[in-house]
Design a protein around this motif. Structure first.
Motif, short mmCIF file in Angstrom:
data_model
loop_
_atom_site.label_atom_id
_atom_site.label_comp_id
_atom_site.label_asym_id
_atom_site.label_seq_id
_atom_site.Cartn_x
_atom_site.Cartn_y
_atom_site.Cartn_z
N ILE A 184 43.16 -36.50 104.74
CA ILE A 184 42.82 -35.68 105.97
C ILE A 184 44.06 -35.58 105.43
O ILE A 184 43.56 -33.49 106.47
N GLY A 185 44.92 -34.93 105.13
CA GLY A 185 46.00 -33.84 104.99
C GLY A 185 45.21 -32.59 104.84
O GLY A 185 45.32 -31.65 105.58
N TYR A 186 44.28 -32.64 103.29
CA TYR A 186 44.09 -32.05 102.77
C TYR A 186 42.37 -30.77 103.73
O TYR A 186 43.02 -29.66 103.85
N PHE A 187 42.46 -31.70 104.19
CA PHE A 187 40.85 -30.84 105.08
C PHE A 187 42.01 -30.49 106.36
O PHE A 187 41.25 -30.01 106.63
N LEU A 188 43.01 -30.45 107.24
CA LEU A 188 43.35 -30.28 107.93
C LEU A 188 43.95 -28.44 107.34
O LEU A 188 44.23 -27.62 108.18
N ILE A 189 44.54 -28.44 106.15
CA ILE A 189 44.35 -27.49 105.19
C ILE A 189 43.45 -26.38 105.21
O ILE A 189 44.31 -25.57 105.43
N GLY A 190 43.10 -27.31 104.99
CA GLY A 190 41.43 -25.98 104.62
C GLY A 190 40.59 -25.69 106.16
O GLY A 190 40.59 -24.71 105.70
#
Length: 251
Positions: A184-190
């Motif tokens: 989810i952290g990666y998703f928000l940065i994406g």
């Protein structure tokens, strides 16, 4: 950033002075509401939006740093501009390279576009989050696939026994939730990398969302995320961030 391998790699990737700067402008970092917020609040911890990278240990272009972190904010209002499937696919194609244990990749994403699907969700969203969820161009329900281990022979082929390591459901659920939360952290940065704003929300009736959208029990709902271009008065005042001295220790 120039004159060495890192600088050449950065230029080859188009980071310096290219699409990242255009995306920053598109996201409103320069010359718009987000830019004003970045200038007003981006100085926390000694960092400012668009700061000079000369002498910085960071290889990433300053404009991209601002886009992903310093100038990025949690949005509470959005414009009516749609978020299309191509944008979401591009986000996933970027963030799927983030690491997870056993390369398990348990994050799953359910996109709510239609009015009918949004109306199914809204009764389970907390009162303070309901209006902005109704108005956002796109809402993503982020979940953990608790049976992610079924794909391990494909995703972790050099350890064919890995699927059996997670035969116990309780252990598997804990792994799924932990690694999906990491993703989810990666998703928000994406989302930010696409020039969009994200509004993550944990304020919802998890059990109700489970019953409504995932009755079979394979997916566990973790977070709701509103996605789109930031609208008027999208930001609250930026809150303080801890400094490196307060967070990092060496032993």
């Amino acid at each position: 950033m120039t004159g060495g391998p890192a600088g050449r790699a950065t230029r080859a990737a188009g980071v310096t002075g290219g699409p990242a700067r255009r995306e920053v402008r598109a996201a409103g970092v320069q010359g718009g509401p987000a830019g004003g917020e970045a200038r007003a609040g981006g100085g926390e911890g000694g960092a400012t939006a668009g700061s000079d990278a000369v002498g910085s240990p960071l290889v990433l272009d300053p404009a991209a740093q601002d886009l992903l972190f310093r100038a990025a904010r949690t949005a509470n209002t959005f414009t009516a501009e749609p978020v299309d499937d191509a944008q979401v696919t591009a986000i996933h194609d970027l963030i799927r390279y983030g690491p997870t244990a056993l390369n398990g990749q348990p994050l799953r994403v359910l996109l709510l576009r239609s009015a009918a699907s949004r109306n199914r969700l809204l009764p389970y969203v907390s009162g303070g989050n309901r209006a902005k969820t109704a108005d956002a161009p796109l809402v993503a329900v982020l979940t953990a696939d608790v049976d992610f281990h079924e794909r391990l022979p494909e995703l972790f082929p050099h350890r064919p026994q890995a699927r059996e390591w997670l035969a116990d459901r309780a252990d598997r659920v804990a792994q799924a939730r932990f690694n999906a939360t990491l993703q989810i952290g990666y998703f928000l940065i994406g989302v930010r990398a696409a020039g969009l704003a994200a509004g993550p929300m944990a304020g919802f009736d998890t059990a109700g969302v489970q019953r409504e959208f995932f009755p079979e029990g394979r997916d566990e709902a973790l977070l709701l995320v509103n996605i789109g271009r930031p609208g008027p008065d999208a930001w609250q005042d930026r809150l303080p961030r801890l400094t490196a001295e307060e967070v990092i220790r060496t032993v």
